[in-house]
Design an enzyme around this catalytic site. Structure first.
Site, PDB file in Angstrom:
ATOM      1  N   PHE A  68       0.839  -1.201   0.000  1.00 35.37           N
ATOM      2  CA  PHE A  68       0.000   0.000   0.000  1.00 35.37           C
ATOM      3  C   PHE A  68       0.867   1.241   0.000  1.00 35.37           C
ATOM      4  O   PHE A  68       2.073   1.170   0.251  1.00 35.37           O
ATOM      5  CB  PHE A  68      -0.975   0.002   1.183  1.00 35.37           C
ATOM      6  CG  PHE A  68      -0.304  -0.175   2.518  1.00 35.37           C
ATOM      7  CD1 PHE A  68       0.100   0.921   3.261  1.00 35.37           C
ATOM      8  CD2 PHE A  68      -0.081  -1.439   3.038  1.00 35.37           C
ATOM      9  CE1 PHE A  68       0.725   0.763   4.486  1.00 35.37           C
ATOM     10  CE2 PHE A  68       0.542  -1.611   4.268  1.00 35.37           C
ATOM     11  CZ  PHE A  68       0.939  -0.501   4.992  1.00 35.37           C
ATOM     12  N   CYS A  69       0.248   2.393  -0.300  1.00 38.30           N
ATOM     13  CA  CYS A  69       0.983   3.658  -0.379  1.00 38.30           C
ATOM     14  C   CYS A  69       0.040   4.823  -0.078  1.00 38.30           C
ATOM     15  O   CYS A  69      -0.899   4.664   0.695  1.00 38.30           O
ATOM     16  CB  CYS A  69       1.640   3.802  -1.755  1.00 38.30           C
ATOM     17  SG  CYS A  69       0.463   3.812  -3.122  1.00 38.30           S
ATOM     18  N   ARG A  70       0.270   5.971  -0.698  1.00 38.37           N
ATOM     19  CA  ARG A  70      -0.570   7.143  -0.453  1.00 38.37           C
ATOM     20  C   ARG A  70      -1.835   7.130  -1.300  1.00 38.37           C
ATOM     21  O   ARG A  70      -2.916   7.409  -0.820  1.00 38.37           O
ATOM     22  CB  ARG A  70       0.223   8.437  -0.709  1.00 38.37           C
ATOM     23  CG  ARG A  70      -0.571   9.700  -0.403  1.00 38.37           C
ATOM     24  CD  ARG A  70       0.245  10.963  -0.627  1.00 38.37           C
ATOM     25  NE  ARG A  70       0.867  11.033  -1.938  1.00 38.37           N
ATOM     26  CZ  ARG A  70       0.258  11.449  -3.056  1.00 38.37           C
ATOM     27  NH1 ARG A  70      -0.986  11.832  -3.036  1.00 38.37           N
ATOM     28  NH2 ARG A  70       0.920  11.481  -4.191  1.00 38.37           N
ATOM     29  N   GLY A  94      -4.052  -0.621  -1.847  1.00 39.43           N
ATOM     30  CA  GLY A  94      -4.381   0.753  -2.224  1.00 39.43           C
ATOM     31  C   GLY A  94      -3.718   1.740  -1.283  1.00 39.43           C
ATOM     32  O   GLY A  94      -2.506   1.708  -1.094  1.00 39.43           O
ATOM     33  N   TRP A  96      -2.811   3.654   2.352  1.00 40.67           N
ATOM     34  CA  TRP A  96      -2.546   3.180   3.711  1.00 40.67           C
ATOM     35  C   TRP A  96      -3.760   3.420   4.604  1.00 40.67           C
ATOM     36  O   TRP A  96      -4.014   2.658   5.535  1.00 40.67           O
ATOM     37  CB  TRP A  96      -1.248   3.758   4.270  1.00 40.67           C
ATOM     38  CG  TRP A  96      -1.240   5.199   4.675  1.00 40.67           C
ATOM     39  CD1 TRP A  96      -0.980   6.276   3.878  1.00 40.67           C
ATOM     40  CD2 TRP A  96      -1.480   5.729   5.981  1.00 40.67           C
ATOM     41  NE1 TRP A  96      -1.040   7.431   4.622  1.00 40.67           N
ATOM     42  CE2 TRP A  96      -1.348   7.129   5.914  1.00 40.67           C
ATOM     43  CE3 TRP A  96      -1.797   5.165   7.209  1.00 40.67           C
ATOM     44  CZ2 TRP A  96      -1.512   7.962   7.012  1.00 40.67           C
ATOM     45  CZ3 TRP A  96      -1.953   5.995   8.311  1.00 40.67           C
ATOM     46  CH2 TRP A  96      -1.816   7.371   8.199  1.00 40.67           C
TER      47      TRP A  96
END
Length: 104
Positions: A68-70, A94, A96
């Site tokens: 996941f990330c931003r 998707g 965080w």
């Protein structure tokens, strides 16, 4: 417009995500270390996107992996990199925030 995001980042049905978390998935935040230090998911490991290929050994023997990330863009890339290296047990969480909500 929503359909475009759904196609890019997958369905908003988090049942697979929630199930993987319950089973102790390896949670990987692929944002930069600075972004990670400003807040992430409890228990997550930070492996920035540009370091994924040099850290493949950290993914071996994991039953489930959630990246996941931003915004979901880097996690999509991370999932693709892992798939190209033979990992089939990767879920793109998707954002965080999305993964954080799934933990609750």
């Amino acid at each position: 417009m929503f359909g475009i995001f759904k196609n890019l980042f997958g369905s908003t049905d988090n049942s697979a995500l929630i199930e993987a978390i319950k089973e102790g998935a390896f949670l990987v935040d692929v944002r930069s270390s600075a972004e990670f230090s400003s807040g992430s998911v409890k228990g997550a490991t930070n492996i920035p996107l540009d370091k994924i290929t040099t850290n493949l050994s950290k993914f071996k023997s994991k039953k489930n992996i959630i990246v996941f990330c931003r915004s979901g863009g880097r996690s999509t890339q991370a999932k693709n990199i892992l798939a190209q290296n033979g990992f089939k047990n990767v879920i793109n969480g998707g954002t965080w925030h999305n993964v954080n909500e799934a933990i609750k």
